[in-house]
Write a protein that holds these residues in place. Structure first.
Motif, mmCIF file in Angstrom:
data_model
loop_
_atom_site.group_PDB
_atom_site.id
_atom_site.type_symbol
_atom_site.label_atom_id
_atom_site.label_comp_id
_atom_site.label_asym_id
_atom_site.label_seq_id
_atom_site.Cartn_x
_atom_site.Cartn_y
_atom_site.Cartn_z
ATOM 1 N N THR A 1 -9.485 -21.666 14.873
ATOM 2 C CA THR A 1 -9.510 -20.297 15.225
ATOM 3 C C THR A 1 -8.582 -20.157 16.329
ATOM 4 O O THR A 1 -8.444 -20.956 17.251
ATOM 5 N N VAL A 2 -7.811 -19.148 16.133
ATOM 6 C CA VAL A 2 -6.711 -18.645 17.257
ATOM 7 C C VAL A 2 -7.750 -18.460 18.776
ATOM 8 O O VAL A 2 -8.671 -17.767 18.764
ATOM 9 N N ARG A 3 -7.114 -18.857 19.636
ATOM 10 C CA ARG A 3 -7.765 -18.684 21.193
ATOM 11 C C ARG A 3 -6.823 -18.526 22.027
ATOM 12 O O ARG A 3 -5.533 -18.495 21.926
ATOM 13 N N GLU A 4 -7.329 -17.575 23.159
ATOM 14 C CA GLU A 4 -6.223 -17.226 24.349
ATOM 15 C C GLU A 4 -6.056 -18.595 25.230
ATOM 16 O O GLU A 4 -6.584 -19.607 25.268
ATOM 17 N N ILE A 5 -4.912 -18.277 25.751
ATOM 18 C CA ILE A 5 -4.452 -19.456 26.728
ATOM 19 C C ILE A 5 -4.673 -18.764 28.355
ATOM 20 O O ILE A 5 -3.932 -17.875 28.495
ATOM 21 N N LYS A 6 -5.410 -19.608 28.955
ATOM 22 C CA LYS A 6 -5.448 -19.025 30.557
ATOM 23 C C LYS A 6 -4.372 -19.516 31.191
ATOM 24 O O LYS A 6 -3.832 -20.624 31.386
ATOM 25 N N ILE A 7 -3.565 -18.666 32.226
ATOM 26 C CA ILE A 7 -2.686 -18.728 32.991
ATOM 27 C C ILE A 7 -3.408 -18.222 34.320
ATOM 28 O O ILE A 7 -3.812 -16.998 34.695
ATOM 29 N N LEU A 8 -3.403 -19.341 35.199
ATOM 30 C CA LEU A 8 -4.073 -19.059 36.680
ATOM 31 C C LEU A 8 -3.407 -19.121 37.620
ATOM 32 O O LEU A 8 -2.177 -19.880 37.566
ATOM 33 N N ASP A 9 -3.553 -18.509 38.985
ATOM 34 C CA ASP A 9 -2.851 -18.536 40.025
ATOM 35 C C ASP A 9 -3.290 -19.982 40.672
ATOM 36 O O ASP A 9 -4.014 -20.730 40.317
ATOM 37 N N SER A 10 -2.753 -19.892 42.162
ATOM 38 C CA SER A 10 -3.023 -21.313 42.637
ATOM 39 C C SER A 10 -4.544 -21.454 42.981
ATOM 40 O O SER A 10 -4.863 -22.526 43.345
ATOM 41 N N ALA A 11 -5.187 -20.536 43.109
ATOM 42 C CA ALA A 11 -6.554 -20.323 43.406
ATOM 43 C C ALA A 11 -7.482 -20.481 42.196
ATOM 44 O O ALA A 11 -8.911 -20.299 42.496
ATOM 45 N N GLY A 12 -6.813 -20.558 41.144
ATOM 46 C CA GLY A 12 -7.401 -20.625 39.878
ATOM 47 C C GLY A 12 -8.096 -19.444 39.085
ATOM 48 O O GLY A 12 -9.123 -19.502 38.285
ATOM 49 N N ASN A 13 -7.498 -18.237 39.774
ATOM 50 C CA ASN A 13 -8.186 -16.985 39.165
ATOM 51 C C ASN A 13 -6.714 -16.542 38.071
ATOM 52 O O ASN A 13 -5.794 -16.528 38.145
ATOM 53 N N TYR B 1 6.908 -19.829 34.690
ATOM 54 C CA TYR B 1 6.313 -20.960 33.948
ATOM 55 C C TYR B 1 5.007 -21.549 34.779
ATOM 56 O O TYR B 1 4.571 -21.183 36.034
ATOM 57 N N ALA B 2 3.989 -22.275 33.929
ATOM 58 C CA ALA B 2 2.867 -22.721 34.396
ATOM 59 C C ALA B 2 2.607 -24.081 33.832
ATOM 60 O O ALA B 2 3.161 -24.458 32.983
ATOM 61 N N ILE B 3 1.931 -25.056 34.463
ATOM 62 C CA ILE B 3 1.778 -26.264 34.179
ATOM 63 C C ILE B 3 0.265 -26.621 33.789
ATOM 64 O O ILE B 3 -0.370 -26.052 34.607
ATOM 65 N N GLY B 4 0.087 -27.296 32.867
ATOM 66 C CA GLY B 4 -1.282 -27.828 32.631
ATOM 67 C C GLY B 4 -1.212 -29.368 32.150
ATOM 68 O O GLY B 4 -0.374 -29.938 31.965
ATOM 69 N N ASP B 5 -2.525 -29.913 31.878
ATOM 70 C CA ASP B 5 -2.708 -31.289 31.571
ATOM 71 C C ASP B 5 -3.040 -31.446 29.923
ATOM 72 O O ASP B 5 -2.912 -32.797 29.729
ATOM 73 N N ASN B 6 -2.809 -30.618 29.252
ATOM 74 C CA ASN B 6 -3.059 -30.420 27.898
ATOM 75 C C ASN B 6 -2.661 -29.312 26.908
ATOM 76 O O ASN B 6 -2.355 -28.206 27.741
ATOM 77 N N PRO B 7 -2.279 -29.304 25.825
ATOM 78 C CA PRO B 7 -1.745 -28.286 25.192
ATOM 79 C C PRO B 7 -2.365 -27.041 25.273
ATOM 80 O O PRO B 7 -1.888 -26.020 24.778
ATOM 81 N N TYR B 8 -3.746 -26.910 25.274
ATOM 82 C CA TYR B 8 -4.539 -25.986 25.456
ATOM 83 C C TYR B 8 -4.888 -25.204 26.707
ATOM 84 O O TYR B 8 -5.201 -24.120 26.840
ATOM 85 N N GLY B 9 -4.330 -25.781 27.713
ATOM 86 C CA GLY B 9 -4.528 -25.269 29.191
ATOM 87 C C GLY B 9 -5.847 -25.664 29.704
ATOM 88 O O GLY B 9 -6.634 -26.720 29.311
ATOM 89 N N PRO B 10 -6.148 -25.119 30.739
ATOM 90 C CA PRO B 10 -5.530 -23.907 31.617
ATOM 91 C C PRO B 10 -4.198 -24.309 32.098
ATOM 92 O O PRO B 10 -4.174 -25.418 32.471
ATOM 93 N N PHE B 11 -3.253 -23.351 32.395
ATOM 94 C CA PHE B 11 -2.124 -23.477 32.990
ATOM 95 C C PHE B 11 -1.929 -22.918 34.474
ATOM 96 O O PHE B 11 -2.236 -21.587 34.475
ATOM 97 N N THR B 12 -1.535 -23.800 35.344
ATOM 98 C CA THR B 12 -1.356 -22.929 36.712
ATOM 99 C C THR B 12 -0.028 -22.650 36.875
ATOM 100 O O THR B 12 1.050 -23.313 36.811
ATOM 101 N N TYR B 13 0.148 -21.306 37.262
ATOM 102 C CA TYR B 13 1.406 -20.746 37.565
ATOM 103 C C TYR B 13 2.197 -21.445 38.779
ATOM 104 O O TYR B 13 1.584 -21.775 39.787
ATOM 105 N N LYS B 14 3.642 -21.722 38.415
ATOM 106 C CA LYS B 14 4.325 -22.541 39.641
ATOM 107 C C LYS B 14 5.344 -21.715 39.944
ATOM 108 O O LYS B 14 6.028 -21.992 41.086
ATOM 109 N N GLY B 15 5.971 -20.775 38.853
ATOM 110 C CA GLY B 15 7.294 -20.151 39.686
ATOM 111 C C GLY B 15 8.191 -19.486 38.640
ATOM 112 O O GLY B 15 7.631 -19.363 37.575
ATOM 113 N N ILE B 16 9.352 -19.419 39.081
ATOM 114 C CA ILE B 16 10.150 -18.748 38.092
ATOM 115 C C ILE B 16 11.265 -19.813 37.789
ATOM 116 O O ILE B 16 11.988 -20.485 38.269
ATOM 117 N N VAL B 17 11.453 -19.809 36.348
ATOM 118 C CA VAL B 17 12.572 -20.481 35.745
ATOM 119 C C VAL B 17 13.870 -19.717 36.082
ATOM 120 O O VAL B 17 15.034 -20.667 36.267
#
Length: 361
Positions: free
Chosen positions: A235-247, A285-301
């Motif tokens: 099933t299609v799922r959402e991808i979480k993009i978080l700030d440095s505090a995890g929000n 861009y944001a970085i995560g540990d697996n293809p599903y995320g969550p991904f933590t925002y890191k900056g601008i490419v």
């Protein structure tokens, strides 16, 4: 017929920066017009036609580009991007960055997609099962964006479209990521004209509105592809993009939140999810540990380019990383764009050095 396009790329220094745009409206653009062509970081790769949203891949030892094909159809401009009325895809290739670019001609036309209505937007491609797969968004007969797939025995096509869209797919900007174990994932989504705001829990609501300032920002979507590369295996799922505090970001965080133009790549074991912020014109861009995320925002490419929003791809070519993008240097018109390329540089900690589309900026 194949057309060879001679092109001499200005190879760049380590400190580089760029940008691109995608299928939306210029009505709220904050970018100033840049009239001196000498300030652009990179020259256009293709000058025989207008191209945008370049998905770059290394296939069979060559770099292949799968861009949108911009045309001036005379459709009135609006915030839904109706003036981006693309009709076909061309595939381009080159032996190396800076080499001759070859146009392989029309790879797929909208008239050859049985379920298509209008607006053939940004595609992506992949290889599996001895076959090349082209993924594309187009509005169906009910004017709802779906994602289709077409196949070919060669990377340049021509591609033959499946008779129906991928079941459960919607919105725009598909990106296919193949992990080291061979698993493939499709990332997609775009708000405003991309209709993502109309989908909640994978259910369509034509009356759904965009989020407001303090509401949670709309999230991109993804699903693992089946081995046949033509269906979702989950099933299609959402991808979480978080700030440095995890929000999660709010809609008011529009210089960081997701808008459109998904891309996934992997670097030193980490998963890099990059995207356009749309009305603020960044590639973030944001970085995560697996293809599903969550991904933590890191900056601008990539900082804003001449034009409106950005759309990009990032690939490794023989140990060197490159960012492909677009701007409007050739036409100065938001819906008539040209693709470009520039080197991409990582810092020691794995973060990406921000690129500017102009020299000295």
């Amino acid at each position: 017929m194949k057309h060879a396009i001679r092109y001499s790329l200005l190879l760049l220094t380590a400190v580089t920066v760029i940008a691109s745009e995608s299928c939306q409206s210029p009505n709220t653009s904050k970018n100033a017009e840049i009239k001196d062509s000498t300030v652009f970081l990179s020259p256009p790769l293709i000058t025989s036609m207008y191209t945008a949203d370049p998905s770059a891949h290394l296939f069979e030892g060559r770099i292949y580009l799968y861009p949108s094909h911009d045309t001036a159809t005379g459709t009135p401009e609006n915030d839904n991007g109706d003036h981006f009325n693309m009709m076909d895809f061309h595939v381009f290739s080159m032996d190396s960055v800076g080499g001759k670019v070859t146009d392989h001609g029309v790879a797929l036309h909208i008239r050859d997609i049985p379920w298509a209505g209008r607006q053939l937007w940004a595609p992506d491609a992949s290889f599996a099962n001895g076959t090349y797969y082209l993924y594309f968004p187009v509005k169906d007969k009910q004017d709802i964006f779906r994602i289709g797939v077409a196949t070919a025995p060669k990377p340049e096509g021509p591609f033959v479209a499946e008779k129906t869209p991928i079941t459960g797919s919607y919105s725009i900007d598909p990106c296919v990521f193949k992990d080291d174990d061979g698993s493939c994932y499709l990332y997609f989504g775009g708000i405003w004209g991309g209709q993502l705001q109309r989908w909640n829990n994978n259910v369509y609501d034509s009356t759904a509105r965009l989020r407001q300032g303090t509401e949670p920002a709309i999230l991109p979507r993804m699903a693992k592809l089946d081995k046949d590369m033509k269906h979702f295996s989950e099933t299609v799922r959402e991808i979480k993009i978080l700030d440095s505090a995890g929000n999660l970001f709010k809609e008011k965080d529009n210089d960081k939140r997701f808008f459109e133009a998904t891309w996934m790549h992997k670097y030193k074991g980490k998963y890099y999810f990059s995207y356009s912020t749309g009305d603020t014109h960044n590639i973030a861009y944001a970085i995560g540990d697996n293809p599903y995320g969550p991904f933590t925002y890191k900056g601008i490419v990539l900082n804003p380019v001449k034009g409106w929003t950005n759309h990009h791809s990032i690939i490794d070519v023989n140990g060197k990383w490159y960012l492909f993008y677009h701007d409007t240097q050739l036409s100065g018109k938001t819906h008539l764009r040209n693709v470009k390329v520039a080197p991409l540089v990582y810092h020691e900690d794995g973060t990406i050095q921000t690129i500017s589309a102009y020299h000295g900026k």
